[in-house]
Design a protein around this motif. Structure first.
Motif, PDB file in Angstrom:
ATOM      1  N   THR A  21      47.739  41.048  43.107  1.00 14.06           N
ATOM      2  CA  THR A  21      48.426  40.097  42.227  1.00 14.06           C
ATOM      3  C   THR A  21      47.982  40.211  40.761  1.00 14.06           C
ATOM      4  O   THR A  21      48.327  39.355  39.949  1.00 14.06           O
ATOM      5  CB  THR A  21      48.250  38.643  42.726  1.00 14.06           C
ATOM      6  N   ASP A  38      43.744  38.682  42.700  1.00 13.40           N
ATOM      7  CA  ASP A  38      43.984  38.823  41.259  1.00 13.40           C
ATOM      8  C   ASP A  38      42.698  39.310  40.599  1.00 13.40           C
ATOM      9  O   ASP A  38      41.924  38.513  40.064  1.00 13.40           O
ATOM     10  CB  ASP A  38      44.427  37.478  40.677  1.00 13.40           C
ATOM     11  N   ARG A  51      50.332  33.064  44.695  1.00 14.23           N
ATOM     12  CA  ARG A  51      49.227  32.108  44.776  1.00 14.23           C
ATOM     13  C   ARG A  51      47.971  32.721  45.401  1.00 14.23           C
ATOM     14  O   ARG A  51      46.980  32.021  45.603  1.00 14.23           O
ATOM     15  CB  ARG A  51      49.666  30.872  45.550  1.00 14.23           C
ATOM     16  N   ASP A  76      41.080  34.778  33.394  1.00 13.84           N
ATOM     17  CA  ASP A  76      41.692  33.712  34.162  1.00 13.84           C
ATOM     18  C   ASP A  76      43.066  34.155  34.632  1.00 13.84           C
ATOM     19  O   ASP A  76      43.657  35.066  34.108  1.00 13.84           O
ATOM     20  CB  ASP A  76      41.839  32.474  33.287  1.00 13.84           C
ATOM     21  N   ARG A  77      43.562  33.507  35.609  1.00 16.33           N
ATOM     22  CA  ARG A  77      44.821  33.932  36.216  1.00 16.33           C
ATOM     23  C   ARG A  77      46.046  33.430  35.436  1.00 16.33           C
ATOM     24  O   ARG A  77      47.070  34.051  35.431  1.00 16.33           O
ATOM     25  CB  ARG A  77      44.859  33.397  37.648  1.00 16.33           C
ATOM     26  N   ILE A 107      45.118  34.059  44.731  1.00 20.57           N
ATOM     27  CA  ILE A 107      44.185  34.280  43.631  1.00 20.57           C
ATOM     28  C   ILE A 107      43.102  35.273  44.034  1.00 20.57           C
ATOM     29  O   ILE A 107      42.564  36.007  43.212  1.00 20.57           O
ATOM     30  CB  ILE A 107      43.589  32.923  43.197  1.00 20.57           C
TER      31      ILE A 107
END
Ligand code: FES
Ligand code: FES
Length: 486
Positions: free
Chosen positions: A75, A61, A56, A307-308, A58
């Protein structure tokens, strides 16, 4: 083949994650992609008391490029790197990443996670050693920068302290004039390398004037071999240098032998792969291959990408127990139906689908990420549900084989498998179908070779693959025609 008990945390900020590491030290283990850790848990080869799931985070990432380096956060998944414009500045990384596992593995696996796992037969440590990557490690007390030779210490062992985490890796960008290639031999496509070589050459007026060579699968850490690099840059002709480098590699490397390959065979492979990789790297300097050359214009220096693709469930929950062990309340949308369930934190997604939701079409073969029978679609990407905890699917959209079609309206893939006898016992079939749904979505007109690679992570013990490949070609044609196949 089930993970042992552990306490589970899924922090939402890096500071929270570092505080947890500081609190739990040696007893805590970071869970990033989980594609190496979950098998170790399921086989009880790792028994951390606390799992700190960083999926989680982000803020980590990202893939960020400057004209000097590409920075990859902890991540960022391997699949994202494959699709990233910024990563095109790292041709060796892109070349190597395709050898990692299978798409299902790369959809979840992270670059930093693979590096921190430090398997000496894995591809990315070899890339990091060849180019001289910098590892950014952080704890609640501060930050350190490590070079590859400091980071990789021994088999599955890094220079990370108990309270530290790898938050970023920085790969230098080499100027135009360099060509790169990664070569390896493994028992099965996607397996760890028996031997692998990361090679780069800089060419002036047709001559190799500089080289980089690093090897995996030949010792407890990735090995950069400067003697072979010097030899590669000695000859007048490319092959002269490549032969000399191969001889250096075969004589200097000291691999161990094991049940998969003898030390002698690994040395032989090192020589053969050195020549092969140097030739391919050289061709790439000459061809101007866009896949292996840095783009002329650096991408936006600050921009992360994409986007993740991660959905977030409830942020905080009161402690919960089920059957005397830590549990979580989760929500998932499966085949279009909302479900809320309470699961032990160590329960895999495969087991939750089968036992809690009764969706037994998701099969369990190996339970450690080898056979592909448990593949499902998570937020549109094929993943191995035995390598995910159910709590990690909190808030996700899932499709299992039960969601693909129905007996009176088969999915084109089901129709084609039926027509072409793509199954006998059918045990492997759900995994093939879910894998191929994602593959054909991204590749509507694949070649047979591409199909073979796409299904290389799915094992069938009785049909054989020719009929399956035929069926995939037929399904692709049906889908291009917009037909349901029923
Ligand atoms: Fe999950 Fe084999 S890969 S059961
Ligand atoms: Fe039997 Fe594949 S059809 S294992």
């Amino acid at each position: 083949m089930k993970p042992p008990r552990f306490d589970y945390y899924d922090p939402h900020t890096l500071d929270e994650a570092l505080a947890l590491l500081a609190e739990h030290g040696d007893e805590g283990k970071i869970l990033a992609g989980g594609q190496s850790l979950l098998p170790l848990l399921s086989m009880r080869l790792a028994r951390p008391r606390v799992l700190i799931d960083i999926n989680r985070l982000i803020e980590l990432d990202y893939v960020r490029a400057t004209d000097k380096e590409v920075r990859i956060g902890a991540t960022a998944r391997q699949r994202r790197i494959e699709r990233s414009d910024a990563a095109r500045r790292l041709p060796l990384l892109l070349d190597a990443i395709r050898w990692i596992g299978h798409p299902q593995i790369r959809n979840r696996g992270t670059v930093c996670g693979s590096l921190a796992h430090a398997d000496p037969a894995a591809e990315l440590p070899g890339v990091a050693a060849a180019v001289g990557a910098t590892f950014v490690v952080r704890s609640a007390a501060g930050e350190r920068l490590l070079q590859a030779e400091e980071f990789f210490v021994h088999y599955l062992t890094t220079g990370l302290r108990a309270d530290e985490m790898l938050v970023e890796v920085r790969f230098p960008v080499f100027p135009n004039g360099w060509g790169w290639a990664f070569e390896e031999v493994s028992n099965r496509h996607g397996d760890y390398a028996l031997c692998g070589v990361a090679a780069g050459v800089r060419v002036e007026e047709g001559r190799v004037v500089e080289a980089r060579l690093a090897y995996v699968g030949v010792g407890p850490v990735p090995v950069r071999l400067v003697e072979a690099e010097r030899a590669a840059a000695c000859g007048e002709a490319v092959d002269e240098g490549a032969r000399a480098a191969a001889a250096e590699a075969a004589s200097r490397l000291e691999p161990d032998g094991d049940m998969h390959a003898s030390a002698e065979f690994r040395r032989h492979l090192a020589g053969v792969l050195t020549r092969r990789a140097l030739h391919r790297a050289h061709q790439r300097t000459a061809s101007g291959d866009r896949a292996v050359q840095a783009p002329a214009t650096p991408p936006d220096l600050a921009a992360g990408i994409g986007d993740r693709g991660v959905t977030l469930g409830e942020r905080t929950q009161p402690p919960l127990e089920l059957g005397g062990e830590p549990a979580r309340r989760i929500r998932m949308r499966v085949n279009g139906v909302e479900h809320a369930l309470t699961v032990p934190v160590r329960k895999t997604l495969a087991d939750a689908l089968r036992e809690d939701l009764g969706l037994t079409g998701t099969h369990l073969g190996c339970e450690h990420g080898v056979c592909g029978a448990c593949t499902v679609l998570l937020d549109g990407e094929a993943v191995r549900s035995c390598l995910l905890l159910a709590v990690q699917a909190d808030g996700a959209e899932l499709i299992t084989v039960e969601g693909l079609g129905s007996p009176d309206r088969l999915h084109p893939l089901q129709q084609a498998f039926w027509e072409h006898h793509g199954l006998q016992c059918g045990f492997c079939t759900p995994g093939f179908l879910t894998t191929l749904v994602a593959f054909l979505r991204d590749n509507p007109a694949p070649t047979r070779e591409q199909i073979r690679e796409a299904i290389s992570g799915n094992l069938c013990r009785c049909t054989g693959y020719v009929n399956i490949v035929d069926a995939v070609e037929r399904a692709a044609a049906l889908m291009r025609q917009g037909r349901s196949g029923s």
